[in-house]
Every structure is written in C-alpha cells, then in structure tokens.
Design an enzyme around this catalytic site. Structure first.
Site, PDB file in Angstrom:
ATOM      1  N   GLY A  13       0.847  -1.195   0.000  1.00 11.87           N
ATOM      2  CA  GLY A  13       0.000   0.000   0.000  1.00 11.87           C
ATOM      3  C   GLY A  13       0.874   1.234   0.000  1.00 11.87           C
ATOM      4  N   GLY A  15       0.673   4.506  -0.540  1.00 12.18           N
ATOM      5  CA  GLY A  15       0.042   5.830  -0.575  1.00 12.18           C
ATOM      6  C   GLY A  15       0.937   6.812   0.158  1.00 12.18           C
ATOM      7  N   ALA A  16       0.323   7.765   0.872  1.00 12.13           N
ATOM      8  CA  ALA A  16       1.093   8.794   1.579  1.00 12.13           C
ATOM      9  C   ALA A  16       1.974   8.173   2.666  1.00 12.13           C
ATOM     10  CB  ALA A  16       0.148   9.823   2.186  1.00 12.13           C
ATOM     11  N   GLY A  18       2.773   4.755   3.309  1.00 15.61           N
ATOM     12  CA  GLY A  18       3.717   3.762   2.792  1.00 15.61           C
ATOM     13  C   GLY A  18       4.807   4.399   1.953  1.00 15.61           C
ATOM     14  N   LYS A 199      -3.687   7.410  20.707  1.00 17.90           N
ATOM     15  CA  LYS A 199      -3.716   8.011  19.360  1.00 17.90           C
ATOM     16  C   LYS A 199      -5.125   8.507  19.026  1.00 17.90           C
ATOM     17  CE  LYS A 199      -1.506   8.880  15.414  1.00 17.90           C
ATOM     18  NZ  LYS A 199      -2.071   8.368  14.217  1.00 17.90           N
ATOM     19  N   ASN A 203      -7.173  11.602  16.921  1.00 21.02           N
ATOM     20  CA  ASN A 203      -7.889  11.198  15.703  1.00 21.02           C
ATOM     21  C   ASN A 203      -9.399  11.353  15.798  1.00 21.02           C
ATOM     22  OD1 ASN A 203      -5.946  10.451  13.748  1.00 21.02           O
ATOM     23  ND2 ASN A 203      -5.450   8.626  14.912  1.00 21.02           N
ATOM     24  N   ASN A 207     -10.146  14.180  12.891  1.00 19.97           N
ATOM     25  CA  ASN A 207     -10.523  13.511  11.643  1.00 19.97           C
ATOM     26  C   ASN A 207     -11.997  13.743  11.338  1.00 19.97           C
ATOM     27  OD1 ASN A 207      -8.562  11.836  10.019  1.00 19.97           O
ATOM     28  ND2 ASN A 207      -7.966  11.223  12.068  1.00 19.97           N
ATOM     29  N   GLU A 281     -12.661   5.716   7.375  1.00 21.52           N
ATOM     30  CA  GLU A 281     -12.235   4.679   8.332  1.00 21.52           C
ATOM     31  C   GLU A 281     -13.055   4.764   9.633  1.00 21.52           C
ATOM     32  OE1 GLU A 281      -7.694   3.626   7.975  1.00 21.52           O
ATOM     33  OE2 GLU A 281      -7.900   5.787   7.989  1.00 21.52           O
TER      34      GLU A 281
END
Length: 318
Positions: A13, A15-16, A18, A199, A203, A207, A281
């Site tokens: 994966g 993306g940003a 990875g 975390k 979030n 988010n 998510e």
C-alpha cells in the site's frame, strides 16, 4: 537473516504513509520493495517524490516497484500503509510477500485494526501495530506532501512471540530501530492497546470534525465552539480508555490540544478520503472504541453523535 545483513522491507500500500516511510527507509540504505496497484506505471516511470517541509525534496528513482506480490522477493518486514478498510483483501499479498517468520507492521489509525488481519494470516507471522504521528498526504501518483512530524510508535499484537514478553519486546525494539536509522523518532510501546487509545485522543476529534465541518486544524482551533467540542471529544476518549482499563493522563490530551495550535494548518487523512470519495475509516476510529467502551459500561454520547453524522456522509458517498 544472515548476520550483518539489513532486513529486506516490503511496503504494502504505497500511498502517503507507505510512500513516505518507504522512501525514508530506502534513503537510509535499506532494501525496500514497493507493492503498487493503480500507480504502478507512474511510479516506474517517475519514481516517488516527497516534498517535505522538514527534509526538503526527497526523490527515489528507480523504485523497486511491483504490480503483484508474486513478483516480490520474500521480505523480513512488511509495512502495511493501506487504509484499515482494506486489511482483509490485502492478506493474500502479505502472505505472498512474507519471508518465513516475517514481521507484519500495520501503520494505521484506529482501535483493534490488527484483529481482522490476524484472523486471516498464518500463525507463523508476527503482527505488530504502528502509530504514525505525521502530517502527510498524497498529492498525485507517486507524489507525497509531508508537512510535519514523522514519529512511529510500535507495539506487538500477536504471533509466535505472544507468550514470550522478552522476545516480543525484542522484535518491537528491532522495528523501532529501523525507523530511527532512517532519522525518525520511534518508540517501542509495551502495551499496543493503550497506545492505540492514546492516538484516538487526536484522531477522534480532528478527523471527524474536518469532514463534518469541512475545516482544517487552524480554523478548528480558531473558533471557540469547535475548540470546546474538540476538548469535549478528547475528554470522552479518556473516559472510554479508562473504562477499558487504560488510564491516559488529562495532561496528555492537553498537550495534544496545545501542540495542534502550533502545528502547520493540516487537513486530516479522513478529509482526504472524503474529498476523493473513498470509504471513511469509521469502523476503526469510531465504531470499535464506542463498542469497547459500551462493553465496559461506558457511553460516549458526543463521539456517538459524531459517528452517526459521519456514517450518514459515508453512506451518501457510497
């Protein structure tokens, strides 16, 4: 793994998340292999470019890129940078690319994101959770914007070392050492579940509110109503964590709140998912902690209301 040989790393994966960590590790001299889907040809042609306010422009070219896991060499560590919504679908690729006794590190937000993956992985693979404290987003194929931070905290979830705390801690320390060698702050966490609740303190409010109010961190921190709502949501995360046996100091939430005021203006990852009409998510960041708190006899009404509103938005997108 032979003495003196650096472990071979695979990015599942790209993306940003990875892409950023893969580039940083490759620049530190690690043998890094990237699994890509839609961006494969673009990355093969152009490489991966990270525009970083901290590190300048970082370019990786050529990239050891693969369109399928079958073509990848067996990797000692696999870093899963894809969204938690796709974990079960990724399992065949992870199994294919894993060396015997490989460590699979899930770099994702939310609570219990490892559980669904664990159920479909062989028992011989170690599963770890990684918490990324970073402001980063994907600007285009192989193009990553890095605004701030970059630390990764790791904890052991499950696998062959589950019954041996000393061995599992050694594996976690080995993982943290990879990131430190790449110039990034990384801590070994003795309790992954507690770390994931910590975390969520950031979030859960930022988010969800970025999507609901279509606002980035600076305006969210600049308005008295949204500031109060952020603090209320943080307080509920602390209550949920405590009900589940994880006491997080109030000072920790206050520190996160204060540090967000001094952070560059940032659109959280969920807003980018919303913008590009990707699934949000919600299961990992909202449903799982709400269910865990409820099972412990604790209701979190403001988080519940935020989750209900986001669920409506997510379903309308779909």
């Amino acid at each position: 793994m032979g003495a003196g040989r650096k472990p071979r790393l695979g990015i599942i994966g790209t993306g940003a998340i990875g892409g950023f960590y893969g580039v940083m590790l490759a620049r530190a001299g690690f043998d890094v292999h990237f699994l890509l889907r839609s961006e494969f040809s673009a990355v093969v042609e152009q490489g991966i470019r990270v525009n970083s306010t901290q590190h300048g422009v970082l370019s990786l070219k050529p990239v050891q890129a693969y369109a399928s896991a079958e073509e990848m060499p067996p990797c000692d560590w696999l870093l899963v940078g894809a969204k938690a919504t796709s974990n079960v679908q990724l399992a065949p690729s992870i199994i294919q690319a894993a060396a015997p006794d490989a460590k699979v590190l899930v770099l994702q937000n939310g609570l219990d994101v490892e559980d669904a993956l664990r159920a479909v992985l062989p028992e011989s693979l170690h599963l770890l959770g990684g918490l990324c404290f970073i402001c980063v987003h994907r600007a285009g194929p192989g193009q990553i914007e890095h605004q701030a931070l970059g630390a990764v905290n790791l904890g052991y979830h499950s696998g062959p070392a589950s019954a041996d705390p000393a061995l599992s801690q050694t594996i976690v320390e080995e993982g943290a050492a990879l990131f430190r060698e790449a110039g990034l702050d990384s801590q070994a966490m003795s309790n992954l579940h507690q770390a994931r609740w910590q975390k969520l303190v950031w979030n859960v409010p930022y988010n969800g509110l970025s999507v609901l109010l279509k606002a980035s961190t600076t305006p969210l921190m600049g308005d008295p109503a949204s500031r109060e709502l952020i603090q209320d949501l943080m307080q509920e995360v602390l209550q949920g964590a405590a009900a589940c046996g994880h006491v997080i100091p109030v000072a920790y939430a206050q520190q996160l709140f204060k540090s967000t005021e001094h952070m560059p203006d940032y659109w959280p990852s969920m807003y980018h998912d919303f913008l590009h009409q990707r699934p949000l998510e919600l299961a990992a960041i909202y449903a799982a902690p709400l269910a865990a708190a409820r099972a412990a006899g604790c209701e979190l009404p403001k988080i519940q209301a935020l989750y209900q509103a986001l669920s409506f938005i997510d379903r309308r997108h779909a």
